[in-house]
Design a protein around this motif. Structure first.
Motif, PDB file in Angstrom:
ATOM      1  N   ARG A 141       0.830  -1.208   0.000  1.00 46.04           N
ATOM      2  CA  ARG A 141       0.000   0.000   0.000  1.00 46.04           C
ATOM      3  C   ARG A 141       0.866   1.262   0.000  1.00 46.04           C
ATOM      4  NH1 ARG A 141      -3.475  -1.605   3.099  1.00 46.04           N
ATOM      5  NH2 ARG A 141      -5.408  -1.640   1.937  1.00 46.04           N
ATOM      6  N   PRO A 142       1.896   1.365   0.847  1.00 47.56           N
ATOM      7  CA  PRO A 142       2.780   2.540   0.751  1.00 47.56           C
ATOM      8  C   PRO A 142       3.391   2.711  -0.636  1.00 47.56           C
ATOM      9  CG  PRO A 142       3.115   1.493   2.859  1.00 47.56           C
ATOM     10  CD  PRO A 142       2.179   0.596   2.085  1.00 47.56           C
ATOM     11  N   ARG A 144       2.207   1.508  -3.541  1.00 48.16           N
ATOM     12  CA  ARG A 144       1.180   1.691  -4.551  1.00 48.16           C
ATOM     13  C   ARG A 144       0.440   3.007  -4.369  1.00 48.16           C
ATOM     14  NH1 ARG A 144      -2.728  -3.269  -6.649  1.00 48.16           N
ATOM     15  NH2 ARG A 144      -3.970  -3.028  -4.791  1.00 48.16           N
ATOM     16  N   GLU A 145       0.322   3.473  -3.109  1.00 46.79           N
ATOM     17  CA  GLU A 145      -0.484   4.657  -2.861  1.00 46.79           C
ATOM     18  C   GLU A 145       0.319   5.821  -2.267  1.00 46.79           C
ATOM     19  OE1 GLU A 145      -4.421   3.737  -1.268  1.00 46.79           O
ATOM     20  OE2 GLU A 145      -4.086   1.630  -1.708  1.00 46.79           O
ATOM     21  N   SER A 146       0.993   5.589  -1.143  1.00 42.22           N
ATOM     22  CA  SER A 146       1.688   6.706  -0.484  1.00 42.22           C
ATOM     23  C   SER A 146       2.746   7.307  -1.394  1.00 42.22           C
ATOM     24  CB  SER A 146       2.342   6.244   0.820  1.00 42.22           C
ATOM     25  OG  SER A 146       1.400   5.614   1.661  1.00 42.22           O
ATOM     26  N   LEU A 147       3.431   6.455  -2.161  1.00 45.80           N
ATOM     27  CA  LEU A 147       4.507   6.936  -3.022  1.00 45.80           C
ATOM     28  C   LEU A 147       4.047   7.097  -4.473  1.00 45.80           C
ATOM     29  CD1 LEU A 147       7.339   4.885  -1.340  1.00 45.80           C
ATOM     30  CD2 LEU A 147       7.228   7.368  -1.429  1.00 45.80           C
ATOM     31  N   ALA A 148       2.734   7.161  -4.682  1.00 47.64           N
ATOM     32  CA  ALA A 148       2.199   7.264  -6.050  1.00 47.64           C
ATOM     33  C   ALA A 148       2.567   8.579  -6.719  1.00 47.64           C
ATOM     34  CB  ALA A 148       0.680   7.091  -6.033  1.00 47.64           C
ATOM     35  N   GLY A 149       2.968   9.579  -5.926  1.00 45.85           N
ATOM     36  CA  GLY A 149       3.364  10.851  -6.515  1.00 45.85           C
ATOM     37  C   GLY A 149       4.875  11.026  -6.563  1.00 45.85           C
ATOM     38  N   ASP A 150       5.599   9.959  -6.280  1.00 44.87           N
ATOM     39  CA  ASP A 150       7.059  10.036  -6.202  1.00 44.87           C
ATOM     40  C   ASP A 150       7.658   9.056  -7.210  1.00 44.87           C
ATOM     41  OD1 ASP A 150       9.647  10.598  -5.273  1.00 44.87           O
ATOM     42  OD2 ASP A 150       9.043  10.543  -3.177  1.00 44.87           O
ATOM     43  N   LYS A 151       8.973   9.090  -7.344  1.00 43.36           N
ATOM     44  CA  LYS A 151       9.657   8.187  -8.264  1.00 43.36           C
ATOM     45  C   LYS A 151      10.578   7.292  -7.454  1.00 43.36           C
ATOM     46  CE  LYS A 151      12.592   8.301 -12.382  1.00 43.36           C
ATOM     47  NZ  LYS A 151      13.378   9.172 -13.262  1.00 43.36           N
ATOM     48  N   HIS A 216       6.324   0.500 -11.756  1.00 44.82           N
ATOM     49  CA  HIS A 216       5.160   0.583 -12.655  1.00 44.82           C
ATOM     50  C   HIS A 216       5.422  -0.160 -13.958  1.00 44.82           C
ATOM     51  CE1 HIS A 216       3.094   3.590 -10.082  1.00 44.82           C
ATOM     52  NE2 HIS A 216       4.331   3.914  -9.768  1.00 44.82           N
ATOM     53  N   GLU A 292      12.835   9.504  -5.113  1.00 47.69           N
ATOM     54  CA  GLU A 292      13.449  10.776  -5.496  1.00 47.69           C
ATOM     55  C   GLU A 292      13.138  11.902  -4.499  1.00 47.69           C
ATOM     56  OE1 GLU A 292      13.896  11.690  -9.961  1.00 47.69           O
ATOM     57  OE2 GLU A 292      12.258  12.972  -9.276  1.00 47.69           O
ATOM     58  N   PRO A 331      -6.744   1.130  -6.645  1.00 47.55           N
ATOM     59  CA  PRO A 331      -5.828   1.124  -7.784  1.00 47.55           C
ATOM     60  C   PRO A 331      -5.618  -0.286  -8.336  1.00 47.55           C
ATOM     61  CG  PRO A 331      -4.679   1.713  -5.737  1.00 47.55           C
ATOM     62  CD  PRO A 331      -6.128   1.680  -5.427  1.00 47.55           C
ATOM     63  N   TYR A 336       2.437   1.024 -16.755  1.00 42.43           N
ATOM     64  CA  TYR A 336       2.503   1.887 -17.933  1.00 42.43           C
ATOM     65  C   TYR A 336       3.915   2.223 -18.398  1.00 42.43           C
ATOM     66  CZ  TYR A 336       3.742   5.736 -14.848  1.00 42.43           C
ATOM     67  OH  TYR A 336       4.397   6.539 -13.954  1.00 42.43           O
TER      68      TYR A 336
END
Lengths: 429, 429
Positions: A141-142, A144-151, A216, A292, A331, A336
């Protein structure tokens, strides 16, 4: 709150399944409050129906798992059978008949996650599997979700409790591998057939799952380079100690420096004692995630066991039930980037090599030449000689694994090299 | 993928906000792929519009945050202003005008989270705030979702980087508090006015948020017992070392043994060097979570800073955007247990007490009697005497905090006790 209960079927009622059933009963009110509707155990598929299962209504027990997942009135199927078949067919059948699925099945997800994701998406249902990696530790979950805006650039961790227990014992007592395995078996940390753990298959499946989610892209078990710990000796452990290191079986998933590919691997490695993973004891798991923006994160906890794994299953169960009530889904697969998985030869790492050599002048020069010819830079060399025998311990700088293994092959052919006593990668710096 | 972008407004463009804007631009394709639709920065409210903000279209900049949140076409408002007002009014106005909210505002959530949750629920929108506690470390989501099927009994951690930096320096260099604070200020770890950090207000706000989520009840800032670290001396640190401990400013949220109440507190405490929190260095954060089924979990990482906090904001942004597309919402407030928060006096803990006493026979007997009269059992006593002066260092067993502080009050009244040099709680065993 909705009063009509959500119906949950349990496939498998062993160490994890029985704990899931127990908590569903004893904490029914809490689960209902958190979900917004009560949850009801609607059926339990088992292999041995005659076994007494405390707290479970015998009328719920069935040996016909297929008929259970085909009932059509299930909201969620919890799959804790493990293995590829019949689990895969049961899970896809569950989706076809309208249920979401919570699974703890790392082997199946690593082997054929894409098929499961596709079935979930086709039928508008959820596939959750926090329990498949590192037991109770929130990691899927971290990522897939918490780090979904990070690389995420790197995932590095201890994801198999059995092998960590064995290596911890070897490190603390000086025991050899067999002796430590015997102790792990006696204490219930290793199974009667320990192959999946000690040969690294279990950790490799987890590495495949973690790499796919972190980067991803799709990573399958076959994409993961794998070495177990059966070759790790007491001498390796002592050698690690002399370097201020210990040996851990690590799962390492990395994005290449150019960002155009990823790698995933499982092997024993020396890591410095100052690294937080070095102090992970017994059967605990711990995973570093480097992203990142976030920097270095670490997640630590019990990586296996009935209750911890059940905790992860039930967290997923609550999420999936909430989604059912909201008629939404969480999600799905995120692949992708379609980044290819590079072979082990392209991994950049360091080697610790111990050579038995002839005790005469010029040996070091010969050995150093071989390293230079393969483009591998030497960090440190330690020479030890006694009674006409001598050993050279070389630690390299970072180089492609192919260059390092090519170096070792060439060293084996030198007349002055009597044998390569051990080779181990060095990580965590 | 949907081509019409989701519109995001940013309230505040300081250290965190500018990093959020930067990543939204540089990683736009990744965010779009993960959300299922592009996200567009629709406006940025700032105090100083004249400041040059690299990478942000000047046409998006406004000083009228109220007009921005009232636009009516926003999907998400990201609030990184901090403080109670105008943040609270802006957030509730954003909900009224149809936006979901991602906030990093620990003070506001601890002060009046219930109002925000209610506004979000009334308007069918999301309130996410991973960034409010422990920066980039996924903690809110694991507590709210991963552990939703478990029973959390304890949360114990280092949630303020500034104070951890100060204490780490005091421990490693023997520096006093003022000297270590000066170093923290010079290196940018402490603000010009360090009150919120060093007096524990920041950590107390985080403790309130964590306790509320962990125990599914409402905990406000005023419910949290709070002591800062300004009274911690080099002598305390040396004394901790002699006990095999170090001193950390801890946030501790506990369920009472009878399960009928909870406590939340922030204070300096001695913890054993063997405890994983003891090795958390510099400005890092780390939080232990103990749950019934999961056991002990630890989460570690950078607890502050622009990029780490932005990582948490963006993870929430992706989740909230996905929910907007699915026309669903994530979990809202969960306060169904309505467990009351007990006062500090009812917390069960241990004390380390250092007394300056007269160097004559019978003092220890007198002191021991006071402990016994208050029902506090002594674990260890160390006597030191020189030049007519003497000190007694007492470490107690676990007892209610009220009994311990009552003991200290009575000790102060003894003729033979010249002063209470220090009192510190002992945790983590």
């Amino acid at each position: 709150m909705r009063t009509r209960p959500l119906k949950v079927a349990l496939l498998g009622c062993g160490v994890v399944g029985s704990e899931v059933a127990r908590i569903m009963t004893t904490h029914a009110d809490d689960l209902a409050a958190r979900i917004g509707a009560p949850v009801e155990l609607a059926g339990v598929a088992v292999r041995r129906p005659s076994k007494v299962r405390e707290g479970i209504d015998p009328a719920l027990i069935t040996t016909d798992a297929t008929a259970l997942v085909k009932r059509g009135d299930l909201d969620v199927v919890v799959e804790v059978i493990g293995g590829i078949e019949p689990a895969r067919t049961l899970v896809t059948t569950a989706f076809e008949h309208g249920a979401s699925v919570v699974s703890a099945n790392k082997a199946l997800l690593a082997e054929d996650g894409a098929t499961l994701y596709a079935a979930a998406e086709q039928h508008g249902r959820d596939l959750y599997f926090e329990a498949a990696v590192a037991g109770a530790i929130p990691l899927i979950r971290p990522l897939r979700e918490s780090l979904a805006g990070d690389k995420v650039n790197r995932v590095l961790g201890i994801v198999n409790g059995t092998t960590n227990f064995i290596l911890d014992r070897m490190d603390s007592s000086g025991a050899g591998y067999s002796e430590a395995l015997d102790e792990a078996t006696a204490l219930g940390y290793a199974e009667a057939d320990p192959t999946a753990d000690v040969e690294g298959f279990d950790a490799a499946a987890k590495a495949a799952i973690l790499a796919g989610i972190a980067f991803h892209t799709r990573v399958r078990l076959d994409d993961v380079y794998r070495e177990g710990l059966t070759e790790v000796t007491a001498a390796d452990m002592a050698s690690a100690r002399r370097m201020g290191c210990t040996v851990k079986l690590l799962a390492i998933c990395e994005r290449a420096a150019d960002g155009q590919s990823v790698t995933a691997r499982v092997h024993p490695a020396m890591i410095p004692l100052s690294h937080p993973l070095a102090s992970v004891r017994e059967a605990y798991n711990a995973v570093f995630v480097e992203a990142e923006a976030a920097g270095q994160l670490m997640f630590y906890g019990p990586g296996a066991g009935g209750a911890p794994t059940a905790s992860a299953v039930l967290g997923d169960l609550v999420a999936v039930c909430r989604n059912r009530l909201a008629e939404s889904t969480g999600p799905g697969e995120s692949a992708y980037t379609q980044l290819p998985v590079s072979p082990m030869g392209e991994v950049v790492t360091r080697y610790h090599i111990s050579l038995d050599v002839a005790d005469k002048p010029g040996v070091l020069a010969q050995v150093a030449t071989v390293f230079a010819e393969h483009g591998v830079s030497i960090d440190t060399v330690r020479q030890q000689g006694k009674d006409g025998e001598a050993s050279l311990v070389v630690v390299t700088h970072r180089a492609p694994d192919a260059a390092l293994s090519g170096t070792v092959e060439a060293l084996r052919k030198l007349d002055t090299v009597r044998g390569v006593a051990s080779i181990m990668r060095v990580e965590g710096e």
